[in-house]
Enzyme design. Sequence first.
Site, PDB file in Angstrom:
ATOM      1  N   GLU A   1      27.170  32.754  63.641  1.00 32.90           N
ATOM      2  CA  GLU A   1      26.566  32.425  64.937  1.00 32.90           C
ATOM      3  C   GLU A   1      25.879  30.950  64.785  1.00 32.90           C
ATOM      4  OE1 GLU A   1      26.234  35.160  63.219  1.00 32.90           O
ATOM      5  OE2 GLU A   1      24.061  35.603  63.050  1.00 32.90           O
TER       6      GLU A   1
ATOM      7  N   GLY B   1      29.715  36.165  52.699  1.00 34.28           N
ATOM      8  CA  GLY B   1      28.458  36.044  53.081  1.00 34.28           C
ATOM      9  C   GLY B   1      27.423  36.734  52.161  1.00 34.28           C
TER      10      GLY B   1
ATOM     11  N   GLY C   1      28.063  42.216  53.035  1.00 33.28           N
ATOM     12  CA  GLY C   1      29.191  42.900  52.444  1.00 33.28           C
ATOM     13  C   GLY C   1      29.359  44.241  52.128  1.00 33.28           C
TER      14      GLY C   1
ATOM     15  N   GLU D   1      33.564  37.794  49.597  1.00 30.60           N
ATOM     16  CA  GLU D   1      32.961  36.832  48.636  1.00 30.60           C
ATOM     17  C   GLU D   1      31.668  36.964  48.819  1.00 30.60           C
ATOM     18  OE1 GLU D   1      36.710  35.106  47.008  1.00 30.60           O
ATOM     19  OE2 GLU D   1      34.427  34.846  46.630  1.00 30.60           O
TER      20      GLU D   1
ATOM     21  N   CYS E   1      27.400  29.940  47.382  1.00 32.64           N
ATOM     22  CA  CYS E   1      27.481  30.990  46.626  1.00 32.64           C
ATOM     23  C   CYS E   1      27.524  30.609  45.002  1.00 32.64           C
ATOM     24  CB  CYS E   1      28.498  31.987  46.884  1.00 32.64           C
ATOM     25  SG  CYS E   1      29.935  30.965  47.168  1.00 32.64           S
TER      26      CYS E   1
ATOM     27  N   GLN F   1      15.987  31.050  56.866  1.00 26.24           N
ATOM     28  CA  GLN F   1      16.544  30.515  55.519  1.00 26.24           C
ATOM     29  C   GLN F   1      15.129  30.004  54.896  1.00 26.24           C
ATOM     30  OE1 GLN F   1      19.039  31.239  53.354  1.00 26.24           O
ATOM     31  NE2 GLN F   1      19.802  32.835  54.884  1.00 26.24           N
TER      32      GLN F   1
ATOM     33  N   GLU G   1      18.893  35.726  44.909  1.00 29.43           N
ATOM     34  CA  GLU G   1      19.570  34.395  45.483  1.00 29.43           C
ATOM     35  C   GLU G   1      18.685  33.742  46.308  1.00 29.43           C
ATOM     36  OE1 GLU G   1      23.152  35.153  47.625  1.00 29.43           O
ATOM     37  OE2 GLU G   1      24.175  33.540  46.741  1.00 29.43           O
TER      38      GLU G   1
END
Lengths: 486, 512
Positions: free
Chosen positions: B207, B257, B262, B280, B314, B361, B411
């Site tokens: 989005e 993502g 996931g 992924e 990633c 983020q 992460e």
Amino acid sequence: MKKQGSDGNPASAMPALPEPLKDLKIKYTKIFINNEWHDSISGKKFEVFNPATEEKICEVEEGDKADVDEAVKAARKAFELGSTWRTMDASERGRLLNKLADLVERDRLILATMETIDGGKLFSTAYLMDLGACIKTLRYCAGWADKIHGRTVPMDGNFFTFTRHEPIGVCGQIIPWNFPLVMFIWKIAPALCCGNTVVVKPAEQTPLSALYMGSLIKEAGFPPGVVNIVPGFGPTAGAAISHHMDIDKVAFTGSTEVGKLIKEAAGKSNLKRVTLELGGKSPNIIFADADLDAAVEFAHIGLFYHQGQCCIAGSRIFVEEPIYDEFVRRSIERAKKYTLGDPLKPGVQQGPQIDKEQFKKILELIESGKKEGAKLECGGGPWGDKGYFIQPTVFSNVTDDMRIAKEEIFGPVQQIMKFKTVDEVIKRANNTTYGLAAAVFTKDIDKALTFAAALQAGTVWVNCYSALSAQCPFGGFKMSGNGREM
Amino acid sequence: MAAVNGAVENGQPDKKVPPLPRPLRSLEVKYTKIFINNEWHESTSGKKFPTYNPSTLEKICDIEEGDKPDVDNAVEAAKAAFQRGSPWRQMDAPSRGRLLHKLADLLERDRVILATLETMDTGKPFLQAYFIDLEGCIKTLRYYAGWADKIQGRTIPVDENFVCFTRHEPMGVCGAITPWNFPLLMLVWKMAPALCCGNTLVIKPAEQTPLTSLYIGSLIKEVGFPPGVVNIVPGYGPTAGAAISTHDSIDKIAFTGSTKVGKLIKEAASKSNLKRVTLELGGKNPCIVCADADLDLAVECAHQGVFFNQGQCCTAASRVFVEEQIYPEFVKRSVEFAKKRLVGDPFDARTEQGPQIDQKQFDKILELIESGKKEGAKLECGGLAIEDRGLFIKPTVFSEVTDNMRIAKEEIFGPVQPIMKFKSIEEVIRRANSIEYGLTAAVFTKNLDRALTLASALQSGTVWINCYNALYAQAPFGGFKMSGNGRELGEYALAEYTEVKTVTIKLSQKSP
């Protein structure tokens, strides 16, 4: 009938057929080395003829050993570690092959006209089939360029092992006269895809389209020395290639007789790798439960295509007894409806044989058929007063010991024989030193798959003939060849 | 900047360096609707959602907001396009390949437009979008164009009187949910193998970044893919995304993502119709620098490895393990690099780092930076946002990081480089493998034995030796453990988009 050559555009099946070019100018008649055009070192030239008119088209520089040596030097340099070709990304090699396909598409009309005038091939066939196959094969091999995978191997002990599939090196390629451009592409496309460099000797009867390709190869941007083209004769330029101490591999399409000489020369010189696409005497087996119309048509085209000058010609047609007479009758009807003439003209269905030598050999074999007792159903002799034309000829009541049942005729001569049982016809079909292709016509799945397993042939067609495509491997069992193309 | 293969264009070395491309100013966004059956539709609900430029925080435009009914329509179209006898199913395999090549040609033609859109939507530097993202897209399309007519099954010698062979058939309708960090590239990584193998697609782009995915809809139509083969439904994860993962008529789903989402997708796939799943996901990728490494190379690779794309990869090198002997020097040089990194307007040709993608983020990254400070890591440089307004964060380096700190485990997805120390190879292998992620790893050493030992021992889908982010269409990519399921790229991706059928035929007698 699905033949290699239908247009890649999903929106239309085949491109529309244009008119051939009038007054085609032959621009490229010299030896192509390092992306440049050279005269022969000896100063000699040879003549190229139009088999429909027997008139000279032009003269071409005649390459011999000295010219082959120069070509090999150039190819060797282009293959050196650190060269532009060796350090090029694999995907970029693929891009060059795709570009070459684009250029062939652009000059399709020129090449088709040239192929017709030089080879006696029907223009419609050259434009739609031959050129279509060339373009598709180039694009197919372009896609493989960056997918030549090796493997990692879990060895015993403290070792890390993997394989690399490296290019062989300098490849000599000797091309025949029956599909000059298609056979040229079948050889250079996989060779270049894998990163090799090549020295090509086109047939002396038909060097023109190969030389034109030299100009496109330069235009596409292949580095100098990657492709080199030396027109000339077999015993001179061809032998220089097969004997050469600095050629790593030779690929040859032509007669079994010459194929054996090439393999011998390879053994005597430097053990260069050899692949051969040779002759055939391919059996076409028709069962009583077959779709008879389809079988007659496929058997007809399977033999008469390009004046019978195909390695895959279905030149021994075995018909199951119950339908034999009807099959022969329909085959004769089909063969009689032919217009012979100048292959450039529309409405012509059969062109000339390639040259006088072939012309005489075919007529000689026809005479043997008559002498040895086969029944001549139609044709049986030459046609017209100019050009190497032979009437479409059908023999019935042929038996396996006749010359026309054993020797490759390479002309418009169809042999029809009778059989009774499955085991008998398998034996008879396999009873030859050839093994290139075979076909079986039946609706019975059991029969179809039994024959697929039992026939000693590199390709077995079921309910079709001559179905060739870039994606399928092609080559011979036994003395029809060594190795596979496509 | 990654080298473009154009340096060896046409097989001949370049005669001169081409001028740098320039972004388009005042680019008009033409495609903002839902793409189904090669047509543009408004959302069933009438709702729209805004998409923002993270550099300026201004709204770019409104996009039709797809939800379940729109996904249903897209799936209908994709199903119809996949029916036996449809133009797509009847098309020769090499023709599918030609369409993918032509799509690559159009991406090349519109490369500046797409790179400009990608920069506007993601904040990534324009030259990177042009030379890296778009280059990857074009090459991946061409790579899979070449595979289209080489999807081969096998013949198999089984016991008794049978002829046995396999067919590798397309799976059917494939759902693809793509992320915001490499919007177009991640879409092409899914679209290319899916179409190459003969599938049809329903795509939901992130989005935050729908623009380039919608633009490619227009190119798909221009190239001539039959209607319904590719459908694109912009919208949100919990609505449009969930509609895809739970859909009973979607045969396979591919998602790139976070690991968290996931897992939800795999769960939804199982609960609905057992659709095949490839994922992924995230990574916390170890970058191991041995004392004998080429130090300059290692410092630069580790730096680009973590800071590339604003840290939003990633594959980010977010745990740098440096052998004790060279630790202080490595940290010193890394800080120098980080301080030099130019942060600013992504349309400026000198910019190396743009803004983070959004407020969420941005907040998460700053929170993790604070945790680093609190938990006792040494802040060497950066450590805060750049201005009061905007989503720009200073390139940040932490040293003296230990494995139990949050910045060593979670992460971050931001411009933060944690550097830790190690003594022995055995120790670093154990520590590198001690987390649930396993996407990539890198090793810097000149010692062959060490390199290959580490390559074997590291539980990562990709191991780079003396390089970083070396990603190419030919080489498979994917995660061990919770970094993912399955592989993208290379020949391996074909297995994720085909279903194997075995055909066994009885014969009346055994054939050899």
